[in-house]
Design an enzyme around this catalytic site. Structure first.
Site, PDB file in Angstrom:
ATOM      1  N   ASP A  25       0.763  -1.210   0.297  1.00 27.55           N
ATOM      2  CA  ASP A  25       0.209  -0.339  -0.237  1.00 27.55           C
ATOM      3  C   ASP A  25       0.937   1.443  -0.011  1.00 27.55           C
ATOM      4  OD1 ASP A  25      -2.127  -2.021   0.389  1.00 27.55           O
ATOM      5  OD2 ASP A  25      -2.622  -0.959   2.039  1.00 27.55           O
ATOM      6  N   LYS A 130      -6.867  -4.964  -3.489  1.00 25.13           N
ATOM      7  CA  LYS A 130      -7.461  -5.659  -2.263  1.00 25.13           C
ATOM      8  C   LYS A 130      -8.320  -4.676  -1.924  1.00 25.13           C
ATOM      9  CE  LYS A 130      -3.796  -4.283   0.821  1.00 25.13           C
ATOM     10  NZ  LYS A 130      -4.357  -3.489   2.016  1.00 25.13           N
ATOM     11  N   CYS A 163      -1.845  -2.474   7.967  1.00 26.10           N
ATOM     12  CA  CYS A 163      -2.014  -3.590   6.649  1.00 26.10           C
ATOM     13  C   CYS A 163      -1.174  -4.744   7.374  1.00 26.10           C
ATOM     14  CB  CYS A 163      -2.553  -2.704   5.296  1.00 26.10           C
ATOM     15  SG  CYS A 163      -3.846  -1.983   5.092  1.00 26.10           S
TER      16      CYS A 163
END
Length: 227
Positions: A25, A130, A163
């Protein structure tokens, strides 16, 4: 096996294949001014600080033609894959799906949802979109890793306690050997990062190992020589 100097003890890296770099990310929405991270009231410079180290690891894996996985947290434009509880949570001025300075927040394909330019994926690298915090949730990541005979995962990215740690826990449950690169991960809250690192390597590495980028790169050099 090649050993990486790590905690709680040395991490064994396969000599031939079996390892992939996972970059979680590293998106404009989280790292740049005007993105979702700043809208939540965070200091995005905390995340920007790790970019040179992540890039160094990325280039080390590219130089050795080793698999690289980039993940992007994002949702469909109609928000059909975003639970209302996630969309509405918090009291920030911008929420998921709202239009911000870099387009709609956390919507796939919007400018702010893209990976930062310094770490732009190459065409042959894996990109996982995702909808959740964990990269295995509603994605084909496990299938891809199994097909490539990947057994060991080297984790970087943001944020450490959300995450990154979630994906490491998912990977650990699936039998992957996981190592977090301490200086290639970050949180908006440094104390949360340290707590996550402590949890990951507690009880003899209950979730995995942690190490510095320098140690990982040195082991990759040794792996190349041994291979």
């Amino acid at each position: 096996m090649v050993l990486i100097s790590a905690q709680p003890y040395d991490y064994e890296l396969p000599v031939s294949g079996g390892v992939a770099l996972v970059i979680i990310d590293m998106q404009r929405d989280f790292l740049e001014l005007g993105g979702f991270g700043e809208a939540l009231g965070n200091d995005v410079s905390q995340l920007q600080a790790i970019v040179p180290t992540v890039k160094q690891l990325l280039e080390a894996f590219r130089d050795r033609h080793l698999p690289i996985v980039h993940t992007i947290e994002g949702h469909q434009p109609d928000l059909s894959d975003c639970p209302l509880s996630k969309q509405k949570r918090g009291q920030s001025q911008l929420k998921i799906g709202d239009r911000g300075p870099m387009g709609r927040i956390l919507i796939l394909g919007e400018p702010g949802n893209s990976i930062i330019s310094e770490l732009t994926p190459m065409p042959d690298e894996i990109v996982i979109n995702k909808p959740g915090k964990g990269a295995f949730y509603h994605t084909n990541l496990e299938l891809i890793l199994r097909e490539k005979a990947i057994t060991h995962l080297i984790f970087t990215g943001v944020t450490t306690e959300v995450c990154v740690q979630t994906t490491m826990r998912e990977a650990n449950d699936r039998g992957f050997e996981c190592l977090l690169v301490e200086d290639a991960t970050a949180s908006y809250f440094p104390q949360f990062k340290q707590s996550a690192i402590d949890m990951i390597r507690a009880q003899g590495g209950i979730i995995g190992w942690t190490a510095k980028a320098e140690a990982v790169i040195q082991a990759l050099v040794e792996k190349s020589l041994a291979g």
